[in-house]
Design a protein around this motif. Structure first.
Motif, PDB file in Angstrom:
ATOM      1  N   VAL A  62      -7.330  62.674   9.530  1.00  0.00           N
ATOM      2  CA  VAL A  62      -8.774  62.481   9.602  1.00  0.00           C
ATOM      3  C   VAL A  62      -9.059  60.987   9.482  1.00  0.00           C
ATOM      4  N   ASN A  63     -10.042  60.539  10.230  1.00  0.00           N
ATOM      5  CA  ASN A  63     -10.469  59.146  10.197  1.00  0.00           C
ATOM      6  C   ASN A  63     -11.498  58.975   9.079  1.00  0.00           C
ATOM      7  N   ARG A  68     -14.577  53.640  14.606  1.00  0.00           N
ATOM      8  CA  ARG A  68     -13.705  54.308  15.569  1.00  0.00           C
ATOM      9  C   ARG A  68     -12.336  53.635  15.545  1.00  0.00           C
ATOM     10  N   LEU A  97     -10.122  58.076  17.729  1.00  0.00           N
ATOM     11  CA  LEU A  97     -10.628  58.971  16.686  1.00  0.00           C
ATOM     12  C   LEU A  97     -11.906  58.392  16.098  1.00  0.00           C
ATOM     13  N   GLU A  98     -12.976  59.157  16.222  1.00  0.00           N
ATOM     14  CA  GLU A  98     -14.277  58.728  15.709  1.00  0.00           C
ATOM     15  C   GLU A  98     -14.322  58.874  14.179  1.00  0.00           C
ATOM     16  N   ALA A 101     -13.709  62.248  12.171  1.00  0.00           N
ATOM     17  CA  ALA A 101     -13.119  63.233  13.076  1.00  0.00           C
ATOM     18  C   ALA A 101     -11.697  63.583  12.643  1.00  0.00           C
ATOM     19  N   TYR A 102     -11.298  64.825  12.948  1.00  0.00           N
ATOM     20  CA  TYR A 102      -9.973  65.344  12.634  1.00  0.00           C
ATOM     21  C   TYR A 102      -9.140  65.423  13.909  1.00  0.00           C
ATOM     22  N   LEU A 103      -7.829  65.226  13.761  1.00  0.00           N
ATOM     23  CA  LEU A 103      -6.926  65.294  14.904  1.00  0.00           C
ATOM     24  C   LEU A 103      -5.637  65.978  14.472  1.00  0.00           C
ATOM     25  N   GLY A 203      -7.488  70.280  13.547  1.00  0.00           N
ATOM     26  CA  GLY A 203      -8.521  69.513  14.219  1.00  0.00           C
ATOM     27  C   GLY A 203      -9.926  69.813  13.747  1.00  0.00           C
ATOM     28  N   ALA A 204     -10.066  70.494  12.611  1.00  0.00           N
ATOM     29  CA  ALA A 204     -11.383  70.877  12.102  1.00  0.00           C
ATOM     30  C   ALA A 204     -11.413  70.693  10.586  1.00  0.00           C
TER      31      ALA A 204
END
Length: 260
Positions: A62-63, A68, A97-98, A101-103, A203-204
């Motif tokens: 997560v960012n 960004r 990645l904003e 946001a999760y990745l 991702g969530a």
């Protein structure tokens, strides 16, 4: 796009070992990265999927930087300290990645929920290992699981950094994720995220983990209200089922006289 870059991308789609760190482009240099300590945090791990491991393992970032982030040039490292497997994020495949946001980074197919960024050669050991994100020599974040660290993920379920950690502005996630009490297993009743029945939130945002002295209330957590003397009474007992005793049919009834 340089010819070697296109070749590397095409080969990466078919050969899991392609484009690992050490496979430098002809005459090229490593892409620079611009990520500082703690700007990315490791927040979820699924190392032991139900069924085949290939294509179903992942971990989540997560960012938390407030800006960004470009991920190109970052080095991802998994496995033991003695024999880690590493991979450099290619600029051409950088998803960016904003803030907030999760990745999910997985060994599946790019674009799947478990592979917002695909690293086909990644292997997460079931019983324990280390996941590390580096920008050059700087360790951006690192999480160890297994003996002496976080409990390893159970089969078919991820371990998650609690949403209460992510929601607390006084907490640094890259420090909190070193604490076993800040993590919990995804529940068995959580909806599966793939056809194999694996459970997690790739991702969530994560779920809130139970905390000592707290309980789950709808979608949130709150301090438990313990009952006191006289707050509950036994009102009915069914102890002798007809025929052979059935432990799944016996019961007692409790009446609450106060909220707890």
């Amino acid at each position: 796009m340089r010819p070697w870059t296109m070749a590397c991308i095409l080969v990466a789609a078919t050969l899991p070992a392609a484009c690992e760190v050490g496979d430098a482009p002809p005459g090229g240099a490593a892409a620079p990265c611009d990520v500082g300590w703690g700007e990315l945090a490791i927040t979820e791990i699924l190392a032991d999927p139900a069924g085949p491991d290939a294509g179903a393992e992942w971990f989540e970032l997560v960012n938390v930087s407030g800006r960004r982030l470009a991920l190109s040039g970052l080095t991802l490292r998994v496995g033991s300290a003695a024999r880690p497997r590493t991979h450099e994020v290619l600029a051409e495949l950088d998803p960016g990645l904003e803030p907030g946001a999760y990745l999910a980074i997985g060994n599946g197919t790019l674009g799947e929920p478990t592979a917002g960024y695909a690293w086909p050669a990644m292997t997460l050991a079931n019983g324990g290992g280390t996941i590390e994100v580096r920008c050059g020599d700087l360790v951006v974040d690192r999480v160890a699981y297994g003996p002496g660290a976080l409990d390893p993920p159970p089969e078919g379920r991820s371990i998650q950094l609690s949403a209460t950690v992510m929601d607390d502005p006084s907490v640094v996630p890259a420090e909190a994720n070193d604490l076993p009490d800040a993590w919990c297993e995804t529940t068995r009743t959580a909806p599966p995220h793939d056809d194999a029945g694996n459970r997690g939130t790739p991702g969530a945002p994560n779920a809130a983990c139970p905390r000592p002295g707290w309980c789950r209330d709808a979608d949130g957590m709150r301090p438990a209200r313990a009952p006191g003397p006289g707050d509950a009474i036994l009102t009915e007992v069914f102890a002798d089922t007809p025929g052979v005793d059935d432990p799944m049919a016996e019961w007692v009834e409790i009446r609450a006289l106060a909220g707890f």
